[in-house]
Each structure stands twice: as C-alpha cells, then as structure tokens.
Design a protein around this motif. Sequence first.
Motif, mmCIF file in Angstrom:
data_model
loop_
_atom_site.group_PDB
_atom_site.id
_atom_site.type_symbol
_atom_site.label_atom_id
_atom_site.label_comp_id
_atom_site.label_asym_id
_atom_site.label_seq_id
_atom_site.Cartn_x
_atom_site.Cartn_y
_atom_site.Cartn_z
ATOM 1 N N THR A 193 1.869 -7.270 9.639
ATOM 2 C CA THR A 193 1.771 -8.364 8.680
ATOM 3 C C THR A 193 2.286 -7.896 7.327
ATOM 4 O O THR A 193 2.672 -6.747 7.147
ATOM 5 N N SER A 194 2.267 -8.766 6.381
ATOM 6 C CA SER A 194 2.714 -8.407 5.034
ATOM 7 C C SER A 194 1.651 -7.631 4.275
ATOM 8 O O SER A 194 1.925 -7.104 3.201
ATOM 9 N N SER A 195 0.462 -7.555 4.825
ATOM 10 C CA SER A 195 -0.640 -6.856 4.159
ATOM 11 C C SER A 195 -1.112 -5.685 5.008
ATOM 12 O O SER A 195 -1.535 -5.869 6.154
ATOM 13 N N ALA A 196 -1.026 -4.472 4.452
ATOM 14 C CA ALA A 196 -1.496 -3.290 5.174
ATOM 15 C C ALA A 196 -2.999 -3.331 5.379
ATOM 16 O O ALA A 196 -3.525 -2.783 6.354
ATOM 17 N N TRP A 197 -3.726 -3.988 4.454
ATOM 18 C CA TRP A 197 -5.180 -4.092 4.600
ATOM 19 C C TRP A 197 -5.566 -4.939 5.803
ATOM 20 O O TRP A 197 -6.686 -4.840 6.308
ATOM 21 N N LEU A 198 -4.635 -5.771 6.282
ATOM 22 C CA LEU A 198 -4.864 -6.542 7.502
ATOM 23 C C LEU A 198 -4.371 -5.782 8.736
ATOM 24 O O LEU A 198 -4.946 -5.913 9.823
ATOM 25 N N MET A 213 0.849 -1.184 0.000
ATOM 26 C CA MET A 213 0.000 0.000 0.000
ATOM 27 C C MET A 213 0.889 1.240 0.000
ATOM 28 O O MET A 213 1.795 1.365 0.828
ATOM 29 N N ASN A 214 0.648 2.193 -0.899
ATOM 30 C CA ASN A 214 1.529 3.340 -0.993
ATOM 31 C C ASN A 214 1.280 4.321 0.136
ATOM 32 O O ASN A 214 0.309 4.238 0.896
ATOM 33 N N THR A 215 2.190 5.284 0.230
ATOM 34 C CA THR A 215 2.153 6.230 1.340
ATOM 35 C C THR A 215 0.899 7.082 1.334
ATOM 36 O O THR A 215 0.323 7.378 2.395
ATOM 37 N N LEU A 216 0.439 7.474 0.155
ATOM 38 C CA LEU A 216 -0.755 8.329 0.066
ATOM 39 C C LEU A 216 -1.980 7.634 0.641
ATOM 40 O O LEU A 216 -2.748 8.224 1.406
ATOM 41 N N VAL A 217 -2.153 6.364 0.299
ATOM 42 C CA VAL A 217 -3.308 5.613 0.806
ATOM 43 C C VAL A 217 -3.197 5.423 2.319
ATOM 44 O O VAL A 217 -4.175 5.563 3.062
ATOM 45 N N ASN A 218 -1.970 5.108 2.792
ATOM 46 C CA ASN A 218 -1.763 4.954 4.231
ATOM 47 C C ASN A 218 -2.106 6.230 4.984
ATOM 48 O O ASN A 218 -2.783 6.201 6.022
ATOM 49 N N ASN A 219 -1.628 7.362 4.482
ATOM 50 C CA ASN A 219 -1.893 8.638 5.141
ATOM 51 C C ASN A 219 -3.376 8.987 5.106
ATOM 52 O O ASN A 219 -3.911 9.560 6.069
ATOM 53 N N THR A 220 -4.045 8.643 4.015
ATOM 54 C CA THR A 220 -5.475 8.915 3.912
ATOM 55 C C THR A 220 -6.262 8.114 4.944
ATOM 56 O O THR A 220 -7.145 8.651 5.631
ATOM 57 N N ALA A 262 -5.255 17.657 16.775
ATOM 58 C CA ALA A 262 -5.321 17.200 15.385
ATOM 59 C C ALA A 262 -3.932 17.127 14.760
ATOM 60 O O ALA A 262 -3.646 16.228 13.957
ATOM 61 N N ILE A 263 -3.058 18.060 15.118
ATOM 62 C CA ILE A 263 -1.687 18.027 14.592
ATOM 63 C C ILE A 263 -0.888 16.904 15.258
ATOM 64 O O ILE A 263 -0.133 16.186 14.599
ATOM 65 N N ALA A 264 -1.078 16.737 16.579
ATOM 66 C CA ALA A 264 -0.310 15.733 17.318
ATOM 67 C C ALA A 264 -0.595 14.324 16.801
ATOM 68 O O ALA A 264 0.302 13.476 16.749
ATOM 69 N N VAL A 265 -1.838 14.060 16.399
ATOM 70 C CA VAL A 265 -2.179 12.705 15.949
ATOM 71 C C VAL A 265 -1.471 12.355 14.650
ATOM 72 O O VAL A 265 -1.283 11.173 14.335
ATOM 73 N N LEU A 266 -1.022 13.350 13.908
ATOM 74 C CA LEU A 266 -0.322 13.097 12.649
ATOM 75 C C LEU A 266 1.100 12.600 12.875
ATOM 76 O O LEU A 266 1.736 12.104 11.944
ATOM 77 N N PHE A 267 1.613 12.723 14.097
ATOM 78 C CA PHE A 267 2.963 12.244 14.399
ATOM 79 C C PHE A 267 2.974 10.783 14.852
ATOM 80 O O PHE A 267 4.035 10.161 14.883
ATOM 81 N N VAL A 268 1.813 10.252 15.214
ATOM 82 C CA VAL A 268 1.749 8.911 15.811
ATOM 83 C C VAL A 268 1.600 7.856 14.720
ATOM 84 O O VAL A 268 0.649 7.911 13.933
ATOM 85 N N PRO A 269 2.514 6.891 14.643
ATOM 86 C CA PRO A 269 2.346 5.800 13.665
ATOM 87 C C PRO A 269 1.248 4.856 14.138
ATOM 88 O O PRO A 269 1.238 4.439 15.295
ATOM 89 N N LEU A 270 0.347 4.501 13.248
ATOM 90 C CA LEU A 270 -0.769 3.654 13.638
ATOM 91 C C LEU A 270 -0.543 2.182 13.287
ATOM 92 O O LEU A 270 -0.924 1.306 14.054
ATOM 93 N N VAL A 271 0.069 1.913 12.136
ATOM 94 C CA VAL A 271 0.224 0.511 11.741
ATOM 95 C C VAL A 271 1.629 0.156 11.273
ATOM 96 O O VAL A 271 1.944 -1.011 11.128
ATOM 97 N N LEU A 280 8.204 3.796 17.521
ATOM 98 C CA LEU A 280 7.068 2.891 17.678
ATOM 99 C C LEU A 280 6.836 2.078 16.404
ATOM 100 O O LEU A 280 5.717 1.646 16.140
ATOM 101 N N GLY A 281 7.877 1.876 15.644
ATOM 102 C CA GLY A 281 7.757 1.234 14.341
ATOM 103 C C GLY A 281 7.817 -0.270 14.391
ATOM 104 O O GLY A 281 7.546 -0.921 15.404
ATOM 105 N N ASP A 282 8.228 -0.851 13.268
ATOM 106 C CA ASP A 282 8.204 -2.302 13.097
ATOM 107 C C ASP A 282 9.187 -3.031 14.012
ATOM 108 O O ASP A 282 9.022 -4.225 14.266
ATOM 109 N N SER A 283 10.213 -2.327 14.503
ATOM 110 C CA SER A 283 11.213 -2.981 15.346
ATOM 111 C C SER A 283 10.723 -3.230 16.762
ATOM 112 O O SER A 283 11.413 -3.883 17.555
#
Length: 305
Positions: free
Chosen positions: A249-254, A1-8, A77-86, A162-165
């Motif tokens: 997982t290997s799928s962002a949709w999951l 999934m590209n960055t634009l879709v993730n951010n949306t 609203a700005i602070a939530v943009l810094f938090v990685p969700l998935v 808070l990333g994948d590691s």
Amino acid sequence: MNTLVNNTIHILLAVLLPPLLLGVINRTKAIFAGRNGPPLLQPYYDLIRLFQKGSVFSTTTTWVFRAGPVVGLVTAAIAVLFVPLVNSTAPISFKGDMILFAYLLGLSRFFTTSAALDTGSPFEGMGAAREVTFACLAEPALFMGLLVLARLSGRLELARMLGDSMASNWTTSGAALALVLLSWFIVLLVENCRIPFDDPNTHLELTMIHEVMVLDHSGPALGMILYGAALKLFIFGALIVRLAFPITTSSAWLDWPIFVLGMLIVTVVIGIVESTTARLKMTHIPILLVASCLLSGFGIILLVR
C-alpha cells in the motif's frame, strides 16, 4: 517511512514474532483436537525457563557440540536480514545475496548434524543421516524456486526478487509462481520438522528426524536450538507471505500489519495441515520431496520462451 525505521521494525519482528508462530500452530492443532491446549505464549515461557537453567555436557563431546546451537541461531539471525518483509528493501541486500542466504541455512544444518554426530550416539547419527539425505532433495526445490523469481524479476537480490513487482508477475506468470508457492510450502514443512514429514513432539525412535539430533542438548543450548527453529519457521513463512500476498500500500504503517496477518494465516494453515494429515512412512518422504523439486522445475519450464 525511512529506511532506518523500516529496518528497526524488521529486526524487532524477527526477534519477537517467531515464538508466537509456534504458539499459533499449537493452538490451531488444539482447536482441531477439541481441547484447550497450551497458552498462546507458551513458547516464550519455555524459552525463558530454558535460558534460566544450567547445561549438561557429555565428556565425550568436543567444541563442535557446543558450537552447533550457537551457529544454528546466528546463521538464522543473519539469514532473516536478507528477506524483504513488506517492500523491496531488506537490512542486508546485494547482488547474488540469494546464494549466501541459501548457504547460511545450509551452514546451520551442517553444524546441527555435526553436533549430533559429535556425541558418538548411533541414535543421533541415524537422525543426522536422515536430515542430510532429505536436505539433498529439499534444497534443489528452494534453489529452483529462486531461479524462477530471478527470471521474472531480472535481478539477483532477494529483496528485489520478492519486491513490489511480485503483484504484477502474478498477472503475467501466475502458473509458474503457483508451482513455486506449492513447492516452497512443502520445503517449509520438511525444513521445520512439521507433519507429514516429521513431528516435533514425537519420541518414537524409529521415526524421529530433527528431534533426535538435539536430545543431548539442555538448558541455554536447547533454548538456542528452539529459538533458532522458530526463527527458521519465520524465514520460510516470510518467503511464503511475500510470494503469496505481495500486497503493498502507500502506507508502510499499513503494510507491516498486513505482513503480520499473512504470517499468522500461514501458521494457521500449517496447523490445519498437521491436524488433517498423518505422518508419511519414511520411504514415502523422498517421493514428496522429489515432487516439490519437479514443481519448481516445471515453474522454470513455463518461463522458457
């Protein structure tokens, strides 16, 4: 999934999900109390109703009173943009952004308490004094937890910390992360006026902390305050989910449904805590907040080699 879709998807969840979290907490508390309780979507109905009303402003207030709800909502609203969700990305990310993230939350508190003081009411002034006093103990716990994550990840970007590691860090430094997790959960409760620190539904003058500061707000201004509070709960809940459930997982949709499920689990836990515990005495609140600071501090100590 590209960055634009993730951010949306990130932005859509941040906009739509926060009121539902409040509904889940209320439903959980209702189930424990053996009653039907309000509808799950009641927070959405309340916000719509408030934004359709007019506002009443005291003649003793200045622009600070009107700016308080706006700044509180915008900073959240700005602070939530810094938090990685998935994953290890977020709409906004740069080196040292964790400092700006924390200070955005601090700026929100500053304007909220300033708006309360601007009314000239000693009652609201009492609530503002309690708010900033307890914040002096809650913010160090948040900062020290961030230091633990910065030490483990070797990065200063919140998305990387808070990333994948994170999953691999649990296998090597699980004790330190468990202490931070417990500390942050305590911070979540106090920052979002939840039991045992505060009760968002109370109207007892001698025990109110957060609620007392917004008694003079009405209409859209009160709606912005309530939505900003829900967004703040979403932010702290997302931090807990990324720390406790670093599943990728290997799928962002999951990954996105897993994140939403994790958020719902956190809110159910909050509802259980509120249903099985009583409010602390005002003099006991600092003790628990100091304990949260010590938990994060011990997490740092465990990483010192």
